[in-house]
Enzyme design. Structure first.
Site, PDB file in Angstrom:
ATOM      1  N   ASP A 156      -7.006   4.296  -4.618  1.00 38.63           N
ATOM      2  CA  ASP A 156      -7.686   4.168  -3.323  1.00 38.63           C
ATOM      3  C   ASP A 156      -8.291   5.554  -3.070  1.00 38.63           C
ATOM      4  O   ASP A 156      -8.495   6.308  -4.032  1.00 38.63           O
ATOM      5  CB  ASP A 156      -6.666   3.762  -2.228  1.00 38.63           C
ATOM      6  N   LYS A 158       0.863  -1.185   0.000  1.00 40.13           N
ATOM      7  CA  LYS A 158       0.000   0.000   0.000  1.00 40.13           C
ATOM      8  C   LYS A 158       0.893   1.226   0.000  1.00 40.13           C
ATOM      9  O   LYS A 158       2.054   1.155   0.438  1.00 40.13           O
ATOM     10  CB  LYS A 158      -0.874   0.013   1.260  1.00 40.13           C
TER      11      LYS A 158
HETATM   12  P1  NDP Z   1     -12.961   7.726  -2.986  1.00 37.79           P
HETATM   13  O1  NDP Z   1     -11.888   8.714  -2.770  1.00 37.79           O
HETATM   14  O2  NDP Z   1     -13.484   7.472  -4.341  1.00 37.79           O
HETATM   15  O3  NDP Z   1     -14.208   8.064  -2.040  1.00 37.79           O
HETATM   16  C1  NDP Z   1     -14.063   8.150  -0.659  1.00 37.79           C
HETATM   17  C2  NDP Z   1     -15.409   8.514  -0.057  1.00 37.79           C
HETATM   18  O4  NDP Z   1     -15.312   8.415   1.366  1.00 37.79           O
HETATM   19  C3  NDP Z   1     -15.818   9.959  -0.352  1.00 37.79           C
HETATM   20  O5  NDP Z   1     -17.208  10.035  -0.380  1.00 37.79           O
HETATM   21  C4  NDP Z   1     -15.240  10.702   0.841  1.00 37.79           C
HETATM   22  O6  NDP Z   1     -15.886  11.924   1.112  1.00 37.79           O
HETATM   23  C5  NDP Z   1     -15.502   9.707   1.958  1.00 37.79           C
HETATM   24  N1  NDP Z   1     -14.531   9.906   3.029  1.00 37.79           N
HETATM   25  C6  NDP Z   1     -13.180   9.889   2.933  1.00 37.79           C
HETATM   26  N2  NDP Z   1     -12.611  10.149   4.117  1.00 37.79           N
HETATM   27  C7  NDP Z   1     -13.640  10.321   4.982  1.00 37.79           C
HETATM   28  C8  NDP Z   1     -13.713  10.606   6.358  1.00 37.79           C
HETATM   29  N3  NDP Z   1     -12.602  10.766   7.111  1.00 37.79           N
HETATM   30  N4  NDP Z   1     -14.950  10.690   6.931  1.00 37.79           N
HETATM   31  C9  NDP Z   1     -16.073  10.546   6.183  1.00 37.79           C
HETATM   32  N5  NDP Z   1     -16.062  10.274   4.854  1.00 37.79           N
HETATM   33  C10 NDP Z   1     -14.870  10.162   4.275  1.00 37.79           C
HETATM   34  O7  NDP Z   1     -12.394   6.360  -2.333  1.00 37.79           O
HETATM   35  P2  NDP Z   1     -12.864   4.869  -2.601  1.00 37.79           P
HETATM   36  O8  NDP Z   1     -14.329   4.813  -2.803  1.00 37.79           O
HETATM   37  O9  NDP Z   1     -11.958   4.289  -3.601  1.00 37.79           O
HETATM   38  O10 NDP Z   1     -12.486   4.190  -1.202  1.00 37.79           O
HETATM   39  C11 NDP Z   1     -13.408   4.124  -0.105  1.00 37.79           C
HETATM   40  C12 NDP Z   1     -12.961   3.039   0.855  1.00 37.79           C
HETATM   41  O11 NDP Z   1     -12.918   1.779   0.167  1.00 37.79           O
HETATM   42  C13 NDP Z   1     -11.569   3.213   1.461  1.00 37.79           C
HETATM   43  O12 NDP Z   1     -11.561   2.668   2.759  1.00 37.79           O
HETATM   44  C14 NDP Z   1     -10.703   2.352   0.563  1.00 37.79           C
HETATM   45  O13 NDP Z   1      -9.511   1.936   1.212  1.00 37.79           O
HETATM   46  C15 NDP Z   1     -11.642   1.182   0.318  1.00 37.79           C
HETATM   47  N6  NDP Z   1     -11.348   0.366  -0.850  1.00 37.79           N
HETATM   48  C16 NDP Z   1     -11.275   0.926  -2.098  1.00 37.79           C
HETATM   49  C17 NDP Z   1     -11.021   0.123  -3.189  1.00 37.79           C
HETATM   50  C18 NDP Z   1     -11.054   0.646  -4.579  1.00 37.79           C
HETATM   51  O14 NDP Z   1     -10.982  -0.174  -5.505  1.00 37.79           O
HETATM   52  N7  NDP Z   1     -11.177   1.947  -4.808  1.00 37.79           N
HETATM   53  C19 NDP Z   1     -10.716  -1.318  -3.025  1.00 37.79           C
HETATM   54  C20 NDP Z   1     -10.917  -1.821  -1.694  1.00 37.79           C
HETATM   55  C21 NDP Z   1     -11.178  -0.982  -0.653  1.00 37.79           C
HETATM   56  P3  NDP Z   1     -15.190  13.311   0.668  1.00 37.79           P
HETATM   57  O15 NDP Z   1     -15.417  13.414  -0.811  1.00 37.79           O
HETATM   58  O16 NDP Z   1     -15.879  14.342   1.483  1.00 37.79           O
HETATM   59  O17 NDP Z   1     -13.727  13.166   1.034  1.00 37.79           O
END
Ligand code: NDP
Length: 452
Positions: free
Chosen positions: A172, A132
């Protein structure tokens, strides 16, 4: 001393040793503690693993790189961020795991994610090790050219440490199609070679169909498997989802396609609640807001005024049958778990990595609420990244149907592995099942490869 107490003592001794070496890393210790509690009792019963210090080896990254990322913003001021790559374990394949760009990024968070990634990647059945990386850079509010300059500077150091046969990063939080494009462009320029060094690439330059959808779709495929196992179906069920990024959007899309009612999505500022349920048209608007306009989710209610917006809060108070936390770590606390139970929620599938705190996980278990840990339920993303690597090596692209069907099969295999190691009388402990199944494959490879 009872068996239970002596086991507790062994686990505590192990955790004290790890914690002494990894001070001020709470997220990493949280992830290690959960795995140790499941895996140490298993190791103690197995002669081949006992006395080999395998878990102690697994919690020590093979390599950690940290580097300066200097870049110039639009006001021509010099900015400095810190970049990282944690190469955790390569026993079963090249390091594989995403890059996160978020101001909260530090070594503890990346080590927890890299550690989880070892088990997740092992569960996918594909040959991928765990890694990571990322930076404390915040893409929010930055212009496209600022993001490009940052990505180019970041890759100008990272390129020395990665490659299609040793370490293949992906996206991510904060790293989507735009960032992968800039990172790939800079890697290609520095190395002068077109290779599958990153996944999540665009379709016309080596990407795989279904990769953007894979994590969210996979979470829902896994949730369907859990429901089917207890004789339930997803059709007609109400679903609450947190987040509105990549994972949340495609989890919502698959739920809608399968006839479930999606009541909410959120971002770090608040959540929207749509009592009629989101449909494809509304979801397209969310995608436009979040992916193209890079706006806040609160904007949604201007176009759909029947929907409500609650600032500074999380959606877990909305009555639902299924909850899918898809935003970030530790976003679902014990009090949220109690609210979900009170409102008759029967199933929780983690889309994010470690979004549920240990107390909340324990509460779900004690109350017989189906609970899938992210390392099992969100493994679809990295699984299709693995399929992207396979397609890059073949220099051939599979169809959407082909990739989707492979994704479904992989999620079903993961569910099967969880049942194999996690079934306890009539219930399934998916956390235990995923931890032990993920451990066995990596541990066997480490044993075969000697003390390295
Ligand atoms: P994105 O950046 O596309 O989206 C993240 C989302 O989570 C946004 O809506 C963001 O809101 C919100 N968010 C981020 N930080 C916080 C916080 N501290 N409190 C509340 N909301 C928050 O990321 P992903 O969708 O790719 O990833 C989301 C999760 O899934 C993570 O935990 C990631 O590690 C996990 N994941 C992702 C994978 C992938 O293929 N993308 C694979 C496996 C796991 P805002 O826009 O306001 O920041």
């Amino acid at each position: 001393m009872s068996n239970f107490n002596s086991m507790k003592k062994i686990i505590n001794q192990f955790l004290s040793k790890v914690s002494a070496r990894n001070q001020n890393e709470p997220e990493f210790m949280q992830a290690v503690t959960e795995v140790a509690e499941n895996v140490i009792p298993y190791i103690v019963k197995k002669d081949i693993y006992y006395g080999q210090n395998i878990l102690l080896r697994m919690v020590e990254p093979e390599r950690v790189t940290s580097f300066r990322v200097a870049w110039i913003d639009d006001k021509e001021e010099i900015q400095v961020n810190r970049g990282y790559r944690v190469q955790m374990n390569s026993a079963i394949g090249p390091y594989k795991g995403g890059l996160r760009f978020h101001p909260s990024v530090n070594l503890s968070i990346l080590k927890f994610l890299a550690f989880e990634q070892i088990f997740k990647n092992s569960l996918t059945t594909l040959p991928m090790g765990g890694g990571k990386g990322g930076s404390d850079f915040n893409p929010k509010g930055k212009s496209d050219t600022e993001v490009m300059r940052f990505c180019q500077s970041f890759m100008s150091e990272l390129f020395r440490h990665i490659g299609p046969n040793n370490d293949v990063p992906a996206g991510d939080i904060g790293v989507g199609a735009r960032e992968i494009g800039y990172l790939f462009g800079q890697y290609k320029r520095l190395r002068n070679e077109f290779t599958g060094v990153l996944t999540g690439k665009g379709i016309s330059w080596g990407g795989s169909l279904i990769r953007p959808e894979a994590t969210g779709y996979g979470v829902v495929y896994f949730t369907v498997q859990m429901l089917n196992h207890i004789g339930e179906s997803i059709k007609g069920k109400s679903v609450v989802i947190s987040g509105s990024g990549n994972v949340a959007q495609f989890a919502a899309e698959k739920c809608i396609q399968l006839g479930a009612k999606v009541l909410s999505l959120s971002d770090s500022s608040g959540y929207i609640y749509d009592s009629d349920g989101l449909n494809e048209e509304k979801l397209d608007y969310i995608k436009l807001l979040k992916n193209i306009n890079r706006a806040r989710i609160s904007e949604f209610i201007k176009k759909y005024p029947k929907t409500t917006y609650s600032p500074n809060s999380k959606p877990w108070n909305i009555p639902c049958s299924i909850a899918l936390p898809c935003a970030t770590q530790n976003e679902l606390l014990l009090e949220d778990a109690k609210l979900l139970k009170k409102n008759n929620c029967i199933c929780v599938g983690e889309g994010a990595n470690m979004p549920t705190t240990p107390e909340a996980v324990e509460y779900f278990k004690l109350n017989s609420i189906l609970f899938a840990p992210g390392k099992a339920s969100n493994a679809g993303g990295v699984a299709v990244s693995g399929l992207e690597m396979a397609q890059n090596s073949l220099r051939y692209n599979w169809s959407r149907e082909e990739v989707d069907s492979r994704l479904k099969n992989i999620m079903s295999e993961i569910h099967h592995s969880c049942l194999k190691y996690g079934t306890e009388k009539t219930e399934v402990d998916y956390v235990k099942g995923a931890n032990i199944a993920g451990f066995v494959k990596v541990a066997d490879a480490m044993l075969a490869q000697g003390v390295v």
